[in-house]
Design an enzyme around this catalytic site. Structure first.
Site, PDB file in Angstrom:
ATOM      1  N   CYS A 132      26.509   8.172  -3.976  1.00 55.43           N
ATOM      2  CA  CYS A 132      25.607   7.071  -4.305  1.00 55.43           C
ATOM      3  C   CYS A 132      26.369   5.785  -4.595  1.00 55.43           C
ATOM      4  O   CYS A 132      27.318   5.787  -5.370  1.00 55.43           O
ATOM      5  CB  CYS A 132      24.823   7.412  -5.562  1.00 55.43           C
ATOM      6  SG  CYS A 132      23.252   8.125  -5.203  1.00 55.43           S
TER       7      CYS A 132
ATOM      8  N   GLU B 132      17.430  -1.698  -0.330  1.00 54.95           N
ATOM      9  CA  GLU B 132      16.298  -1.525  -1.255  1.00 54.95           C
ATOM     10  C   GLU B 132      15.060  -1.257  -0.399  1.00 54.95           C
ATOM     11  O   GLU B 132      14.535  -2.171   0.248  1.00 54.95           O
ATOM     12  CB  GLU B 132      16.144  -2.803  -2.099  1.00 54.95           C
ATOM     13  CG  GLU B 132      14.852  -2.920  -2.884  1.00 54.95           C
ATOM     14  CD  GLU B 132      14.505  -1.711  -3.732  1.00 54.95           C
ATOM     15  OE1 GLU B 132      15.340  -1.267  -4.527  1.00 54.95           O
ATOM     16  OE2 GLU B 132      13.377  -1.199  -3.585  1.00 54.95           O
TER      17      GLU B 132
ATOM     18  N   GLU C 103      24.971   3.575   7.218  1.00 59.85           N
ATOM     19  CA  GLU C 103      25.339   4.973   7.007  1.00 59.85           C
ATOM     20  C   GLU C 103      24.177   5.810   6.471  1.00 59.85           C
ATOM     21  O   GLU C 103      23.256   5.292   5.851  1.00 59.85           O
ATOM     22  CB  GLU C 103      26.508   5.039   6.014  1.00 59.85           C
ATOM     23  CG  GLU C 103      27.758   4.388   6.570  1.00 59.85           C
ATOM     24  CD  GLU C 103      28.874   4.216   5.544  1.00 59.85           C
ATOM     25  OE1 GLU C 103      30.035   4.390   5.922  1.00 59.85           O
ATOM     26  OE2 GLU C 103      28.590   3.908   4.379  1.00 59.85           O
TER      27      GLU C 103
ATOM     28  N   CYS D 277      22.141  -5.275   1.196  1.00 60.94           N
ATOM     29  CA  CYS D 277      21.041  -5.340   0.227  1.00 60.94           C
ATOM     30  C   CYS D 277      21.134  -6.663  -0.517  1.00 60.94           C
ATOM     31  O   CYS D 277      22.229  -7.146  -0.803  1.00 60.94           O
ATOM     32  CB  CYS D 277      21.173  -4.185  -0.772  1.00 60.94           C
ATOM     33  SG  CYS D 277      19.829  -4.130  -1.976  1.00 60.94           S
TER      34      CYS D 277
ATOM     35  N   SER E 203      15.330   3.285 -10.429  1.00 57.38           N
ATOM     36  CA  SER E 203      16.697   3.090 -10.915  1.00 57.38           C
ATOM     37  C   SER E 203      16.611   2.233 -12.170  1.00 57.38           C
ATOM     38  O   SER E 203      16.557   1.014 -12.102  1.00 57.38           O
ATOM     39  CB  SER E 203      17.527   2.372  -9.843  1.00 57.38           C
ATOM     40  OG  SER E 203      17.746   3.243  -8.766  1.00 57.38           O
TER      41      SER E 203
HETATM   42  N1  SAH Z   1      18.182   0.363  -3.680  1.00 54.39           N
HETATM   43  C1  SAH Z   1      17.656   1.565  -4.190  1.00 54.39           C
HETATM   44  C2  SAH Z   1      18.086   2.786  -3.411  1.00 54.39           C
HETATM   45  C3  SAH Z   1      19.517   2.843  -2.949  1.00 54.39           C
HETATM   46  S1  SAH Z   1      20.733   2.976  -4.213  1.00 54.39           S
HETATM   47  C4  SAH Z   1      17.964   1.716  -5.677  1.00 54.39           C
HETATM   48  O1  SAH Z   1      18.742   0.925  -6.191  1.00 54.39           O
HETATM   49  O2  SAH Z   1      17.367   2.573  -6.298  1.00 54.39           O
HETATM   50  C5  SAH Z   1      20.564   4.671  -4.718  1.00 54.39           C
HETATM   51  C6  SAH Z   1      21.074   4.964  -6.103  1.00 54.39           C
HETATM   52  O3  SAH Z   1      22.494   4.797  -6.192  1.00 54.39           O
HETATM   53  C7  SAH Z   1      20.500   4.019  -7.163  1.00 54.39           C
HETATM   54  O4  SAH Z   1      20.019   4.731  -8.277  1.00 54.39           O
HETATM   55  C8  SAH Z   1      21.702   3.190  -7.523  1.00 54.39           C
HETATM   56  O5  SAH Z   1      21.596   2.635  -8.785  1.00 54.39           O
HETATM   57  C9  SAH Z   1      22.826   4.180  -7.398  1.00 54.39           C
HETATM   58  N2  SAH Z   1      24.165   3.572  -7.359  1.00 54.39           N
HETATM   59  C10 SAH Z   1      24.518   2.364  -6.897  1.00 54.39           C
HETATM   60  N3  SAH Z   1      25.857   2.163  -7.030  1.00 54.39           N
HETATM   61  C11 SAH Z   1      26.354   3.297  -7.580  1.00 54.39           C
HETATM   62  C12 SAH Z   1      27.662   3.719  -7.933  1.00 54.39           C
HETATM   63  N4  SAH Z   1      28.717   2.961  -7.721  1.00 54.39           N
HETATM   64  N5  SAH Z   1      27.804   4.950  -8.477  1.00 54.39           N
HETATM   65  C13 SAH Z   1      26.734   5.766  -8.644  1.00 54.39           C
HETATM   66  N6  SAH Z   1      25.476   5.422  -8.311  1.00 54.39           N
HETATM   67  C14 SAH Z   1      25.278   4.198  -7.783  1.00 54.39           C
HETATM   68 FE1  SF4 Z   2      20.633  -2.635  -3.571  1.00 54.27          FE
HETATM   69 FE2  SF4 Z   2      20.163  -0.259  -4.748  1.00 54.27          FE
HETATM   70 FE3  SF4 Z   2      22.671  -1.177  -4.411  1.00 54.27          FE
HETATM   71 FE4  SF4 Z   2      21.077  -2.349  -6.176  1.00 54.27          FE
HETATM   72  S1  SF4 Z   2      21.802  -0.232  -6.232  1.00 54.27           S
HETATM   73  S2  SF4 Z   2      22.381  -3.405  -4.690  1.00 54.27           S
HETATM   74  S3  SF4 Z   2      19.113  -2.210  -5.142  1.00 54.27           S
HETATM   75  S4  SF4 Z   2      21.258  -0.613  -2.807  1.00 54.27           S
END
Ligand code: SAH
Ligand code: SF4
Length: 347
Positions: free
Chosen positions: A337, A164, A86, A113, A218
């Site tokens: 997110c 990631e 997506e 991921c 993050s």
């Molecule tokens: N893998 C990378 C980029 C994709 S995730 C990363 O982790 O940075 C993008 C953002 O969404 C990250 O900051 C992640 O921590 C956040 N995220 C993941 N699960 C979430 C959730 N359930 N609610 C809000 N943000 C979330």
């Molecule tokens: Fe992967 Fe980012 Fe989700 Fe962590 S938050 S599992 S690094 S997509």
């Protein structure tokens, strides 16, 4: 069939001589979003024939579009090998000039991921595979086409969808190269933000390439015990190692390094954590972006209370650390997110 979006301009120029031919193809693909090689009228017949026989614009297809009440849209893509992923199109309002629309596209870099964050829906089911550079680039092309965004309109790219990005390093770098090409989409690296869970050696490698892209870490927790519980990879690259790699990362003098801090109710939303965060980021030209946990089915985590989020933000601001609260877009269509995941897997 080769995915045409996998090719840099230089690569196409080596295949189709003289070089202006590749520029013509690029212009059809990235300025007019044309998918049918037959329509590329200024491209010679022989070249078009080669394109039709060996190259494809259809390796990824848009399978579904969902529209949120806030105007954001979630795109479900299908790959030629039967997977799905997506991307999200976000309409951001410019607070200074309310009428001006800002577009941001949130891209996926992988299907699934392997980092396995405890709070993230994408993590469930692990990594299926990396997306190719072309599969990353196609997300932008199809969203620009679908929303009639002209080539000259600037857009922002955030790698905050599924996956990631630094775990798919080579394809990510190639995608950035194609997205920034002046003869193509021409998205300045300054407008491209890579969000990472903190693969320290890869942050260092990315920094050394000096591409001019923005980086968002993050962080989510200020001590290693909690961070390792939330992001298992922290056991391999702990906070200090990540911070060390960030100190070497080149940032544009007018920009700041972004630290994302996912706030989870009763987990990391207290003022003590805010105080430690302040200490940790001392000396960085930083901006903290607070993300409110977005819930989904069968998660033990909860969204934090707004008073706590505001208090956390206030504390940082009062102590001179720039801090914003991320607008949560597309919650009603599970496009926010951490809510993205292959549709078939949700059962
Ligand atoms: N893998 C990378 C980029 C994709 S995730 C990363 O982790 O940075 C993008 C953002 O969404 C990250 O900051 C992640 O921590 C956040 N995220 C993941 N699960 C979430 C959730 N359930 N609610 C809000 N943000 C979330
Ligand atoms: Fe992967 Fe980012 Fe989700 Fe962590 S938050 S599992 S690094 S997509």
């Amino acid at each position: 069939m080769h995915n045409i979006y996998d090719y840099t301009l230089e690569e196409l120029q080596n295949i189709f001589q003289p070089p202006y031919k590749a520029q013509q193809i690029y212009s059809w693909l990235y300025h007019r979003y044309i998918e049918d090689f037959n329509v590329m009228s200024n491209v010679s017949k022989e070249t078009r024939q080669i394109l039709i026989e060996q190259y494809s614009t259809q390796e990824v297809q848009v399978a579904k579009v969902e529209i949120s009440t806030d105007g954001s849209k979630k795109y479900l893509f299908k790959t030629s090998d039967g997977h799905s992923f997506e991307a999200v199109f976000l309409l951001m309002k410019d607070h200074q000039q309310d009428m001006k629309k800002h577009y941001t596209i949130c891209l996926s870099s992988q299907i699934g991921c392997k980092v396995g964050c405890a709070f993230c829906l994408t993590a469930r089911g692990g990594l299926i595979r990396n997306l190719s550079a072309g599969e990353i680039v196609f997300q932008v092309v199809s969203i620009k086409r679908d929303n009639h965004i002209p080539k000259e309109k600037g857009i922002n790219i955030v790698f905050m969808g599924m996956g990631e990005p630094l775990d798919n390093f080579e394809n990510l770098i190639k995608a950035i190269h194609i997205l920034s090409c002046k003869n193509g989409l021409d998205i300045s690296p300054k407008r491209q933000t890579i969000s990472t869970s903190g693969i320290a050696p890869k942050i260092q490698e990315l920094g050394q390439l000096n591409l001019g892209v923005q980086l968002a870490l993050s962080l989510h927790a200020v001590d290693d015990t909690l961070r390792s519980k939330l992001i298992p990879m922290n056991k391999h690259y702990n906070i200090q190692e990540i911070i060390k790699s960030l100190r070497m990362f080149p940032i544009n003098s007018r920009k700041r390094l972004m630290f994302e801090y996912l706030m989870i109710d009763e987990v990391n939303d207290d003022i003590k954590s805010a105080r430690s965060l302040l200490r940790l980021l001392n000396g960085f030209k930083a901006k903290v972006n607070l993300i409110l946990f977005n819930p989904y089915e069968k998660t033990r985590f909860k969204r934090p209370k707004m008073e706590k989020v505001r208090a956390f933000q206030e504390f940082l601001l009062q102590h001179g650390l720039l801090c914003t609260i991320r607008e949560s877009k597309g919650l009603d269509i599970s496009a926010a997110c951490g809510q993205l995941r292959e549709q078939e897997c949700i059962t």
